[in-house]
Design a protein around this motif. Sequence first.
Motif, mmCIF file in Angstrom:
data_model
loop_
_atom_site.group_PDB
_atom_site.id
_atom_site.type_symbol
_atom_site.label_atom_id
_atom_site.label_comp_id
_atom_site.label_asym_id
_atom_site.label_seq_id
_atom_site.Cartn_x
_atom_site.Cartn_y
_atom_site.Cartn_z
ATOM 1 N N VAL A 246 -57.616 -24.935 -28.098
ATOM 2 C CA VAL A 246 -57.639 -23.949 -29.038
ATOM 3 C C VAL A 246 -56.564 -23.904 -29.933
ATOM 4 N N VAL B 254 -61.010 -25.244 -31.104
ATOM 5 C CA VAL B 254 -61.748 -24.097 -31.420
ATOM 6 C C VAL B 254 -60.717 -23.397 -32.183
ATOM 7 N N LYS C 110 -64.912 -19.363 -21.889
ATOM 8 C CA LYS C 110 -65.854 -20.113 -22.412
ATOM 9 C C LYS C 110 -65.550 -21.807 -22.084
ATOM 10 N N SER D 240 -62.252 -26.210 -17.868
ATOM 11 C CA SER D 240 -63.319 -26.036 -18.789
ATOM 12 C C SER D 240 -64.619 -26.566 -18.878
ATOM 13 N N LEU E 106 -70.799 -20.575 -27.061
ATOM 14 C CA LEU E 106 -70.109 -20.936 -27.950
ATOM 15 C C LEU E 106 -70.613 -20.495 -29.497
ATOM 16 N N THR F 30 -61.523 -17.442 -26.725
ATOM 17 C CA THR F 30 -61.979 -18.483 -25.869
ATOM 18 C C THR F 30 -62.037 -17.986 -24.444
ATOM 19 N N MET G 88 -68.368 -19.777 -32.966
ATOM 20 C CA MET G 88 -66.966 -20.391 -32.881
ATOM 21 C C MET G 88 -66.871 -21.540 -33.884
ATOM 22 N N SER H 255 -58.650 -19.815 -33.407
ATOM 23 C CA SER H 255 -58.437 -18.358 -32.806
ATOM 24 C C SER H 255 -57.720 -17.523 -33.948
ATOM 25 N N ARG I 266 -58.263 -21.390 -22.936
ATOM 26 C CA ARG I 266 -59.168 -20.148 -22.760
ATOM 27 C C ARG I 266 -58.586 -18.695 -22.633
ATOM 28 N N VAL J 18 -64.357 -24.643 -23.482
ATOM 29 C CA VAL J 18 -63.686 -25.131 -24.373
ATOM 30 C C VAL J 18 -62.370 -25.424 -23.832
#
Lengths: 99, 99, 99, 99, 99
Positions: C77, C44, C72, E62, C19, C69, C22, C46, C64, C74
């Motif tokens: 996003v 997150v 990752k 995730s 991460l 991402t 980010m 992007s 993801r 997470v």
Amino acid sequence: MLLGRVVGTIWATKKDEKLEGMKFQIVRAVDLDYRPLNNFLVAVDSVGAGAGEIVLIAQGSSGRLTWLTKDKPVDAVIMAIVDRLDVEVPESEWEEALK
Amino acid sequence: MLLGRVVGTIWATKKDEKLEGMKFQIVRAVDLDYRPLNNFLVAVDSVGAGAGEIVLIAQGSSGRLTWLTKDKPVDAVIMAIVDRLDVEVPESEWEEALK
Amino acid sequence: MLLGRVVGTIWATKKDEKLEGMKFQIVRAVDLDYRPLNNFLVAVDSVGAGAGEIVLIAQGSSGRLTWLTKDKPVDAVIMAIVDRLDVEVPESEWEEALK
Amino acid sequence: MLLGRVVGTIWATKKDEKLEGMKFQIVRAVDLDYRPLNNFLVAVDSVGAGAGEIVLIAQGSSGRLTWLTKDKPVDAVIMAIVDRLDVEVPESEWEEALK
Amino acid sequence: MLLGRVVGTIWATKKDEKLEGMKFQIVRAVDLDYRPLNNFLVAVDSVGAGAGEIVLIAQGSSGRLTWLTKDKPVDAVIMAIVDRLDVEVPESEWEEALK
């Protein structure tokens, strides 16, 4: 899995071509006495469930793991028809069962 | 799948490049009488659904299994337009249908 | 996708090494008039979304699938910044639009 | 994971063939004092949990990562039986613990 | 991601063998002032979070993308410890920030 009851059917002519021939059932969530709860969803039927039957529904990517729904854009599938359920710890016996 | 109605459109110039050319529709959840519920979401349209139409939405990874949304960062897709729905077990007949 | 607004930032030094670098944004869900709803989440970014901007969020495994991402840990996003939205079927015209 | 208690069993003869031999348990969510919450779900048991036991449930695709549920159309699995839980930050000490 | 606070620990001897050695933390969701919300969940700790710490949790598939949780039957992981958060658009300035 979600416990629910088949209450109706959806008709949709215009749809993703991978969905051709699938039956979309309307399933209302039920409590452990089969009383209707507020929420409902639409699920593909993979086991021949008819109107009025109590069923189990698998959601998300798991909904694509029956023979019928593999790689299809569906997020809920009826994968079992419930014969009956046994409640072994009713709320009235909650405390003593914990001891 | 979620039952909903297309009520509008989202415009977004700045977005992940894989989303170029996609139409983001605002879909409000509806009940079995097509009355609006409180929740709404934004979904990519893969079947040419217009404003006012009743649709089905697949969410999560299943939302990426249409020709349009494969491997895209979207978590909801309109994959069918509803022609009509038949409620075969209304709440008024709930109990007798269980017998 | 969820419609929301960036309202702040999270700082976290100790985190999964994948991460690193980010930006974690706090996003509050909004209604179709951009009024704040009760729920919020951390996503997150992007697409370079700044505080105050209205954004779309993809959740789950779809979160993801941006360049940033991929693979990752997470589950949300920001994949688009909303320029504007058009509501074509307001609740005041719900019934007639159904006819 | 969800914290819950096994309260009963589902019997289903007609089901996806990959589900043969699985035990479907009814699990009610509980709070940190093991008091029953409103929601319940049906989960496959992979650890031999009996009625009355407090368990952890993994949902979604994670529910398919036990030896028993791999590639099966199930979205919830009991993957641990809880011996006990320690609450180290009770609500009564919330504020001072933040300092 | 969910914002939460570690409030306790779960002990479970009998569990899926792939979970051996993992620490299951009880995490209560918090608001942006770190006040406790109603919901909580159980998450695997991949970053050494202790009781009382504010953390971020990734859920679903995730949750399996940290070094610790790969291919494990867990659906929630603590992947970051929050140092602090900055709210740049408080509700009191919501309207003017929209202009």
